[in-house]
Design a protein around this motif. Structure first.
Motif, PDB file in Angstrom:
ATOM      1  N   SER A   1      51.532 118.612  12.021  1.00 38.89           N
ATOM      2  CA  SER A   1      52.638 118.957  12.725  1.00 38.89           C
ATOM      3  C   SER A   1      53.960 118.650  11.975  1.00 38.89           C
ATOM      4  N   ASP A   2      53.883 117.160  11.390  1.00 39.61           N
ATOM      5  CA  ASP A   2      55.230 116.748  11.057  1.00 39.61           C
ATOM      6  C   ASP A   2      55.360 116.891   9.515  1.00 39.61           C
ATOM      7  N   GLY A   3      54.435 118.048   9.061  1.00 37.10           N
ATOM      8  CA  GLY A   3      54.681 118.235   7.714  1.00 37.10           C
ATOM      9  C   GLY A   3      54.382 117.527   6.495  1.00 37.10           C
ATOM     10  N   SER A   4      53.912 116.255   6.883  1.00 32.40           N
ATOM     11  CA  SER A   4      53.582 115.147   5.852  1.00 32.40           C
ATOM     12  C   SER A   4      52.159 115.207   5.575  1.00 32.40           C
ATOM     13  N   LEU A   5      51.741 115.357   4.180  1.00 24.76           N
ATOM     14  CA  LEU A   5      50.340 115.454   3.771  1.00 24.76           C
ATOM     15  C   LEU A   5      50.216 113.977   3.042  1.00 24.76           C
ATOM     16  N   SER A   6      51.187 113.106   2.885  1.00 23.62           N
ATOM     17  CA  SER A   6      50.980 112.039   2.013  1.00 23.62           C
ATOM     18  C   SER A   6      50.421 110.760   2.505  1.00 23.62           C
ATOM     19  N   TYR A   7      49.680 110.270   1.436  1.00 25.02           N
ATOM     20  CA  TYR A   7      48.902 109.050   1.531  1.00 25.02           C
ATOM     21  C   TYR A   7      47.986 108.853   2.508  1.00 25.02           C
ATOM     22  N   HIS A   8      46.982 109.973   2.927  1.00 25.44           N
ATOM     23  CA  HIS A   8      45.959 109.845   3.660  1.00 25.44           C
ATOM     24  C   HIS A   8      44.962 110.607   3.513  1.00 25.44           C
ATOM     25  N   TYR A   9      43.772 110.383   4.031  1.00 26.99           N
ATOM     26  CA  TYR A   9      42.455 111.164   3.596  1.00 26.99           C
ATOM     27  C   TYR A   9      42.475 112.145   4.808  1.00 26.99           C
ATOM     28  N   TRP A  10      42.652 113.512   4.496  1.00 23.57           N
ATOM     29  CA  TRP A  10      42.751 114.584   5.298  1.00 23.57           C
ATOM     30  C   TRP A  10      41.214 115.196   5.405  1.00 23.57           C
ATOM     31  N   THR A  11      40.649 114.892   6.721  1.00 26.01           N
ATOM     32  CA  THR A  11      39.187 114.933   6.682  1.00 26.01           C
ATOM     33  C   THR A  11      38.656 115.802   7.758  1.00 26.01           C
ATOM     34  N   TRP A  12      37.586 116.411   7.436  1.00 27.84           N
ATOM     35  CA  TRP A  12      36.742 117.012   8.514  1.00 27.84           C
ATOM     36  C   TRP A  12      35.448 116.558   8.793  1.00 27.84           C
ATOM     37  N   ILE A  13      35.380 116.582  10.331  1.00 23.58           N
ATOM     38  CA  ILE A  13      34.125 115.994  11.007  1.00 23.58           C
ATOM     39  C   ILE A  13      33.666 116.970  11.960  1.00 23.58           C
ATOM     40  N   ARG A  14      32.186 117.104  12.113  1.00 17.28           N
ATOM     41  CA  ARG A  14      31.869 118.110  12.824  1.00 17.28           C
ATOM     42  C   ARG A  14      30.769 117.491  13.866  1.00 17.28           C
ATOM     43  N   GLN A  15      30.533 118.184  15.048  1.00 18.47           N
ATOM     44  CA  GLN A  15      29.736 117.792  15.960  1.00 18.47           C
ATOM     45  C   GLN A  15      28.861 119.109  16.603  1.00 18.47           C
ATOM     46  N   PRO A  16      27.564 118.875  16.227  1.00 15.23           N
ATOM     47  CA  PRO A  16      26.493 119.924  16.658  1.00 15.23           C
ATOM     48  C   PRO A  16      26.395 119.919  18.277  1.00 15.23           C
ATOM     49  N   PRO A  17      26.165 120.890  18.766  1.00 17.23           N
ATOM     50  CA  PRO A  17      26.260 120.795  20.515  1.00 17.23           C
ATOM     51  C   PRO A  17      25.315 119.768  20.953  1.00 17.23           C
ATOM     52  N   GLY A  18      25.773 118.724  21.760  1.00 21.33           N
ATOM     53  CA  GLY A  18      24.967 117.924  22.332  1.00 21.33           C
ATOM     54  C   GLY A  18      24.479 116.637  21.256  1.00 21.33           C
TER      55      GLY A  18
ATOM     56  N   TYR B   1      45.577 112.888  -0.476  1.00 22.99           N
ATOM     57  CA  TYR B   1      46.738 113.590  -0.697  1.00 22.99           C
ATOM     58  C   TYR B   1      47.120 113.786  -2.261  1.00 22.99           C
ATOM     59  N   SER B   2      46.150 113.241  -2.910  1.00 25.65           N
ATOM     60  CA  SER B   2      46.696 113.614  -4.193  1.00 25.65           C
ATOM     61  C   SER B   2      45.708 114.623  -4.890  1.00 25.65           C
ATOM     62  N   GLY B   3      45.143 115.328  -3.934  1.00 27.35           N
ATOM     63  CA  GLY B   3      44.157 116.564  -4.114  1.00 27.35           C
ATOM     64  C   GLY B   3      42.658 116.332  -4.275  1.00 27.35           C
TER      65      GLY B   3
END
Lengths: 110, 116
Positions: free
Chosen positions: B25-42, B53-55
């Protein structure tokens, strides 16, 4: 990488203290202080309650505390309250490159 | 306070590619790990992977051969593509912001994906 080991369930009466263990290996929990803990209510996103093993984010109750000994991290909830009934997950860095979660612990307030 | 929002199809056919996007939302992708986490049902949480942030990226070894996570700074978004999906890939997918201190402090609300 294998999931960290947590008890499936822990219960306690209001006012009591409970501890949830999170057991890993020398490659993850035992390798650094990058253990975090999350609280999750049904149908909701997890919430960070402990990071770097022992630190609480701003706004998290002081009743939550974290510790570590060897390859096992622990989360203690003191003064247990009805609102603490939720699922709790630990998470650790693995060789400082990837991450692994525990299987989760369901906390029941009796 | 920055907010994250996942978007993408809720239904994917087996053997096809699951594609999700997370908007910051704030447009800033700097200096963090942009992560995906998933959770199967139950079931419990599973770390999927991140883009720094470096790619640079890092993936769950069990998904590495099928997974791509990328950053689009011009749109303040990061994305997940998981190919050759099966029913085992069904679940709620969360995007999250990770820090170098090891915690995922900010999460999206999650999006349910069904492979069928």
């Amino acid at each position: 990488q294998s999931a960290l080991t947590q008890p499936a369930s822990v219960s306690g009466s209001p006012g009591q203290s409970i501890t949830i263990s999170c057991t890993g290996t020398h490659s993850d929990v035992g390798a650094n202080n990058l253990v975090s803990w999350y609280q999750q209510y049904p149908g909701k996103a997890p919430k960070l309650i402990i990071y770097e093993g022992t630190k609480r984010p701003s706004g998290v109750s002081g009743r939550f505390s974290g510790s570590k000994s060897g390859n096992t991290a622990s989360l203690t909830i003191s003064g247990l309250q009805a609102e603490d009934e939720a699922d709790y997950y630990c998470c650790s860095s693995v060789r400082s490159s990837t991450w692994v979660f525990g299987g989760g612990t369901k906390v029941t307030v009796l | 306070q920055v907010q994250l929002q996942e978007s993408g199809p809720g239904l994917v056919k087996p053997s096809e590619t699951l594609s999700l996007t997370c908007t910051v939302s704030d447009g800033s992708l700097s200096y963090h790990y942009w992560t995906w986490i998933r959770q199967p049902p139950g079931k419990g949480l599973e770390w999927v992977g991140y883009v720094f942030y470096s790619g640079s990226t890092n993936y769950n070894p069990s998904l590495k051969s099928r997974l791509t996570i990328s950053l689009d700074t011009s749109k303040s978004q990061f994305s997940l593509k998981l190919n050759s999906v099966t029913a085992a890939d069904s679940g709620v997918y969360y995007c999250a912001r990770g820090s170098v201190m090891g915690g995922f402090a900010i999460w999206g609300q999650g999006t349910m994906v069904t492979v069928s």
